[in-house]
Design a protein around this motif. Structure first.
Motif, PDB file in Angstrom:
ATOM      1  N   ARG A 197     -27.327  64.663  55.209  1.00 42.56           N
ATOM      2  CA  ARG A 197     -28.075  63.501  55.279  1.00 42.56           C
ATOM      3  C   ARG A 197     -29.450  63.514  54.295  1.00 42.56           C
ATOM      4  N   ARG A 198     -29.151  64.101  53.094  1.00 40.53           N
ATOM      5  CA  ARG A 198     -30.401  64.135  52.153  1.00 40.53           C
ATOM      6  C   ARG A 198     -30.539  62.965  51.479  1.00 40.53           C
ATOM      7  N   PRO A 199     -31.720  62.770  51.110  1.00 43.13           N
ATOM      8  CA  PRO A 199     -32.333  61.508  50.441  1.00 43.13           C
ATOM      9  C   PRO A 199     -31.198  60.889  49.536  1.00 43.13           C
ATOM     10  N   GLY A 200     -31.071  59.610  49.759  1.00 45.82           N
ATOM     11  CA  GLY A 200     -29.890  59.310  48.569  1.00 45.82           C
ATOM     12  C   GLY A 200     -28.633  59.293  48.914  1.00 45.82           C
ATOM     13  N   TRP A 201     -28.224  59.738  50.155  1.00 49.90           N
ATOM     14  CA  TRP A 201     -27.028  59.895  50.660  1.00 49.90           C
ATOM     15  C   TRP A 201     -26.007  58.869  50.530  1.00 49.90           C
ATOM     16  N   ALA A 202     -26.523  57.757  50.810  1.00 49.26           N
ATOM     17  CA  ALA A 202     -25.715  56.495  50.887  1.00 49.26           C
ATOM     18  C   ALA A 202     -25.047  56.430  49.299  1.00 49.26           C
ATOM     19  N   TYR A 203     -26.112  56.753  48.439  1.00 51.29           N
ATOM     20  CA  TYR A 203     -25.333  56.384  47.213  1.00 51.29           C
ATOM     21  C   TYR A 203     -24.109  57.365  46.727  1.00 51.29           C
ATOM     22  N   ALA A 204     -24.460  58.770  47.312  1.00 52.28           N
ATOM     23  CA  ALA A 204     -23.356  59.633  47.237  1.00 52.28           C
ATOM     24  C   ALA A 204     -22.288  59.147  48.016  1.00 52.28           C
ATOM     25  N   ALA A 205     -22.222  58.400  49.243  1.00 54.63           N
ATOM     26  CA  ALA A 205     -21.108  57.720  49.640  1.00 54.63           C
ATOM     27  C   ALA A 205     -20.558  56.596  48.917  1.00 54.63           C
ATOM     28  N   ILE A 206     -21.299  56.018  48.112  1.00 54.49           N
ATOM     29  CA  ILE A 206     -20.660  54.823  47.265  1.00 54.49           C
ATOM     30  C   ILE A 206     -19.850  55.652  46.031  1.00 54.49           C
ATOM     31  N   THR A 207     -20.428  56.750  45.461  1.00 55.12           N
ATOM     32  CA  THR A 207     -19.735  57.329  44.564  1.00 55.12           C
ATOM     33  C   THR A 207     -18.473  58.002  44.939  1.00 55.12           C
ATOM     34  N   LEU A 208     -18.434  58.390  46.224  1.00 56.36           N
ATOM     35  CA  LEU A 208     -17.408  59.069  46.748  1.00 56.36           C
ATOM     36  C   LEU A 208     -16.132  57.882  47.094  1.00 56.36           C
ATOM     37  N   ILE A 209     -16.460  56.890  47.599  1.00 58.95           N
ATOM     38  CA  ILE A 209     -15.734  55.753  47.774  1.00 58.95           C
ATOM     39  C   ILE A 209     -15.062  55.215  46.318  1.00 58.95           C
ATOM     40  N   ALA A 210     -16.136  55.169  45.455  1.00 58.25           N
ATOM     41  CA  ALA A 210     -15.382  54.595  44.270  1.00 58.25           C
ATOM     42  C   ALA A 210     -14.451  55.764  43.695  1.00 58.25           C
ATOM     43  N   PHE A 211     -14.880  56.950  43.693  1.00 63.15           N
ATOM     44  CA  PHE A 211     -14.003  58.017  43.191  1.00 63.15           C
ATOM     45  C   PHE A 211     -12.602  58.147  43.954  1.00 63.15           C
ATOM     46  N   VAL A 212     -12.614  57.949  45.070  1.00 63.01           N
ATOM     47  CA  VAL A 212     -11.427  58.213  46.072  1.00 63.01           C
ATOM     48  C   VAL A 212     -10.515  57.025  45.547  1.00 63.01           C
ATOM     49  N   VAL A 213     -11.187  55.607  45.530  1.00 63.54           N
ATOM     50  CA  VAL A 213      -9.927  54.541  45.467  1.00 63.54           C
ATOM     51  C   VAL A 213      -9.593  54.492  44.108  1.00 63.54           C
ATOM     52  N   MET A 214     -10.284  54.987  43.069  1.00 61.67           N
ATOM     53  CA  MET A 214      -9.852  54.987  41.663  1.00 61.67           C
ATOM     54  C   MET A 214      -8.599  55.978  41.558  1.00 61.67           C
ATOM     55  N   ALA A 241     -25.182  50.675  40.868  1.00 60.06           N
ATOM     56  CA  ALA A 241     -24.288  50.649  39.652  1.00 60.06           C
ATOM     57  C   ALA A 241     -23.844  52.092  39.352  1.00 60.06           C
ATOM     58  N   GLU A 242     -24.910  52.881  39.045  1.00 56.75           N
ATOM     59  CA  GLU A 242     -24.697  54.137  38.591  1.00 56.75           C
ATOM     60  C   GLU A 242     -23.822  55.216  39.338  1.00 56.75           C
ATOM     61  N   SER A 243     -24.052  54.940  40.778  1.00 57.20           N
ATOM     62  CA  SER A 243     -22.977  55.840  41.568  1.00 57.20           C
ATOM     63  C   SER A 243     -21.584  55.150  41.545  1.00 57.20           C
ATOM     64  N   ILE A 244     -21.447  53.855  41.369  1.00 56.62           N
ATOM     65  CA  ILE A 244     -20.078  53.465  41.247  1.00 56.62           C
ATOM     66  C   ILE A 244     -19.562  54.055  39.784  1.00 56.62           C
ATOM     67  N   PHE A 245     -20.304  54.098  38.912  1.00 55.58           N
ATOM     68  CA  PHE A 245     -19.940  54.296  37.495  1.00 55.58           C
ATOM     69  C   PHE A 245     -19.573  56.045  37.555  1.00 55.58           C
ATOM     70  N   ILE A 246     -20.364  56.633  38.305  1.00 58.25           N
ATOM     71  CA  ILE A 246     -19.891  58.218  38.289  1.00 58.25           C
ATOM     72  C   ILE A 246     -18.570  58.399  38.871  1.00 58.25           C
ATOM     73  N   GLY A 247     -18.532  57.717  39.981  1.00 55.11           N
ATOM     74  CA  GLY A 247     -17.197  58.000  40.898  1.00 55.11           C
ATOM     75  C   GLY A 247     -16.205  57.494  39.876  1.00 55.11           C
ATOM     76  N   VAL A 248     -15.936  56.110  39.578  1.00 52.30           N
ATOM     77  CA  VAL A 248     -15.044  55.862  38.847  1.00 52.30           C
ATOM     78  C   VAL A 248     -14.532  56.530  37.330  1.00 52.30           C
ATOM     79  N   SER A 249     -15.897  57.155  36.800  1.00 59.53           N
ATOM     80  CA  SER A 249     -15.302  57.457  35.581  1.00 59.53           C
ATOM     81  C   SER A 249     -14.864  59.035  35.891  1.00 59.53           C
ATOM     82  N   ALA A 250     -15.459  59.591  36.902  1.00 62.21           N
ATOM     83  CA  ALA A 250     -14.745  61.178  37.191  1.00 62.21           C
ATOM     84  C   ALA A 250     -13.323  61.048  37.623  1.00 62.21           C
ATOM     85  N   ALA A 251     -13.003  59.812  38.202  1.00 64.04           N
ATOM     86  CA  ALA A 251     -11.598  59.686  38.669  1.00 64.04           C
ATOM     87  C   ALA A 251     -10.581  59.020  37.520  1.00 64.04           C
TER      88      ALA A 251
END
Lengths: 244, 325
Positions: A63-80, B109-119
């Motif tokens: 639960r570090r500051p900005g963890w919600a952005y980490a969750a967005i990154t994770l979702i985007a990564f996993v979906v793609m 936007a930055e978070s989405i970009f990092i995630g989709v780029s890595a994938a």
């Protein structure tokens, strides 16, 4: 063993590439090693993805500051990743319709294509485009025409920027061009070069080429020297601190 | 509410009002994408195709088809592409909002970009490199039955490719909390191979080729007469390269003749950097122009540089007045 073996591996792999360049009989060795290199580079992408997953999950669990952005990154990564690896929505190859997995992963219309087209492309190009503001702002604050070198840099940038636009062509349109003259003289060439579009080409073809050539020669010598140091085991910094 | 948040709310409210106003000004709306259905004829037994692919189509073609036959099903609006256009437009605005200051929308936007780029790079590496080059060499039969049916029958397993497989597994060991030294072996292989490749390619393509290209005639004769202009250009080029190289040569103190030559070299380098700066700025501005064109053309339909809508809309409006269309 922990340090000697990597040194030997680096030397052998590197020298195989060099030898393969000179001896035709060993050319296939070089090609094989090159393919192995590509495979390891692709596996390094998996390593990078795994590391991203680990770091983001840790951030969320702590639960570090900005963890919600980490969750967005994770979702985007996993979906793609899922859409790409499983080829979701992809049709089979036209030549082999019976093989469901024979289609390409980035076919038009697939979710993977959609995310590339509507997420990666606009985000990437806008992030790069935004640098226009920062380059211009930094230039405005940092560039001062206080000596010959600064004047040359600024003047060249100004000429290049202006010479590639319609305004630049319009500004110096009154200067006679040598394009339509058959067998122009030295002076006609010289005067024609004063037109901004021609001056841009002159600067790029002669001065810019000269500077870039010297830089490329320097880079080549530097690369050769560093490569030899690594292959001969003089530079071992890539092995780390040696604590384990 | 903090004053800075108030400004953001006002900004978004203005944006929303403008979008709504835009919607009412243009009866056809905006930000929509259209597609054309193309059945894929796979074999002679099924000429109508087993599946349909959808190609992007201009709005003009859709309107034409609708005017010709109201029941047509070849052209139509695309939900996924329309949604994509809107998301791309909003993400573009999110990124551009960083110009004002760092904010949550930019971070999204930055978070989405990092995630989709890595994938994206992982998927590309897997399907383009690992599958054909590793699995295809180790288990061609499996690959033939699964994803690459066109793989030749003469392909047999090559056990030498166990080496990159083992090195790859050792590389992934880096994710493990223990035995970090294991990943040094594949790292050493990557570094050694890269050094060998770069050593030769830089010496051949950069060092030798650049020197060869710099050895030019200083007395150019064209059609039997002395070409003073080309000779001058060649002279400047050769002098420039030599002066820059003298500047890069640090084994001699830059004093006297060497110092003056190096100074001329600096002038050439400054012109080079100025040109690079100018081109970088131009490239970025061109990218920015493309993004703004996307917002104005594809999303808001405020401009139409390729006439993909205006002519069609005009035709749709005027032709019925004359009893046509």
């Amino acid at each position: 063993m922990k340090r000697t073996a990597p040194l030997l591996i680096a030397s052998i792999a590197g020298f195989v590439m060099i030898v393969a360049y000179f001896i035709p009989r060993t050319q296939t060795w070089g090609e094989d090693v090159s393919v192995w290199f590509d495979i390891l580079a692709a596996i390094a992408f998996i390593l990078g993805g795994g590391n991203l997953l680990r770091v983001q999950l840790k951030k969320i669990s702590d639960r570090r500051p900005g963890w919600a952005y980490a969750a967005i990154t994770l979702i985007a990564f996993v979906v793609m990743l899922t859409c790409g690896l499983l080829k979701i929505g992809s049709h089979p190859n036209e030549q082999h319709p019976a093989f469901a997995w024979s289609g390409t992963y980035n076919q038009t219309g697939t979710p993977f294509w959609w995310m590339y087209e509507y997420l990666i492309v606009p985000l990437q190009s806008t992030i790069f485009a935004m640098l226009a503001f920062y380059v211009a702002s930094a230039a405005f604050r940092a560039f001062r025409a206080k000596n010959v070198e600064a004047i040359l840099l600024l003047g060249t940038a100004f000429v290049i920027l202006l010479g590639r636009t319609a305004a630049g062509v319009f500004l110096t349109d009154f200067i006679p061009s040598d394009v339509l003259i058959e067998d122009p003289t030295f002076m006609q060439h010289l005067i024609s070069t004063l037109r901004l579009e021609n001056l841009t080409v002159f600067l790029m073809d002669i001065f810019n080429t000269a500077g870039n050539r010297a830089i490329m020669i320097g880079i080549a010598l530097g690369t050769a020297s560093v490569s030899l140091k690594i292959l001969l085991g003089v530079d071992r910094s890539y092995l780390g601190s040696g604590e384990d | 509410m903090k004053p800075e948040n108030r400004w953001w709310v006002i900004l978004f409210a203005i944006g929303a009002v403008l979008l709504i106003a835009r919607w009412f000004v243009m009866p056809d709306g905006f930000g929509r994408a259209y597609v054309k259905a193309v059945p894929q004829a796979v074999d002679a037994e099924n000429p109508d195709g087993r599946w349909v692919i959808y190609e992007q189509a201009p709005m003009a073609d859709y309107l034409d088809a609708e005017r010709t036959n109201a029941d047509q099903s070849v052209y139509g609006p695309s939900v996924s592409r329309t949604l994509g256009t809107w998301i791309a437009a909003l993400l573009t605005l999110f990124v551009l909002s960083f110009v004002i200051r760092d904010n949550p929308l930019y971070k999204v936007a930055e978070s989405i970009f990092i995630g989709v780029s890595a994938a994206y790079w992982m998927v590309t590496g897997f399907w383009d490199t690992i599958v054909p080059n590793l699995l295809g060499k180790l288990a061609p039969g499996l690959l033939r039955d699964w994803a690459v049916p066109g793989l030749g029958d003469d392909q047999h397993p090559e056990l030498a490719y166990l080496v990159p497989l083992i090195l790859g597994i050792m590389l992934l060991w880096r994710l493990s909390p223990v035995g970090g030294w294991i990943s040094r072996w594949p790292m050493a292989f990557i570094i050694g191979t890269f050094c060998g490749l770069r050593l030769m390619s830089f010496l051949h393509a950069d060092f030798l080729t650049q020197i060869r290209n710099t050895i030019v005639s200083l007395y150019v004769v064209d059609n039997g007469s002395f070409d003073a202009w080309q000779s001058l250009k060649n002279l400047i080029l050769v002098v420039g390269v030599l002066c820059c190289l003298v500047y890069f040569f640090f084994s001699l103190e830059h004093k006297g003749l060497v110092g003056n030559t190096a100074r001329v070299g600096i002038w050439f380098l400054m012109i080079t950097f100025g040109a690079a700066f100018g081109y970088t700025v131009m490239g970025r501005i061109a990218l920015l122009a493309i993004r703004i064109e996307f917002l104005m053309d594809d999303w808001l339909w405020l401009i139409d540089p390729t006439n993909k809508r205006l002519l069609a809309e005009a035709a749709g409006f005027f032709l019925p007045l004359f009893g046509m269309g």
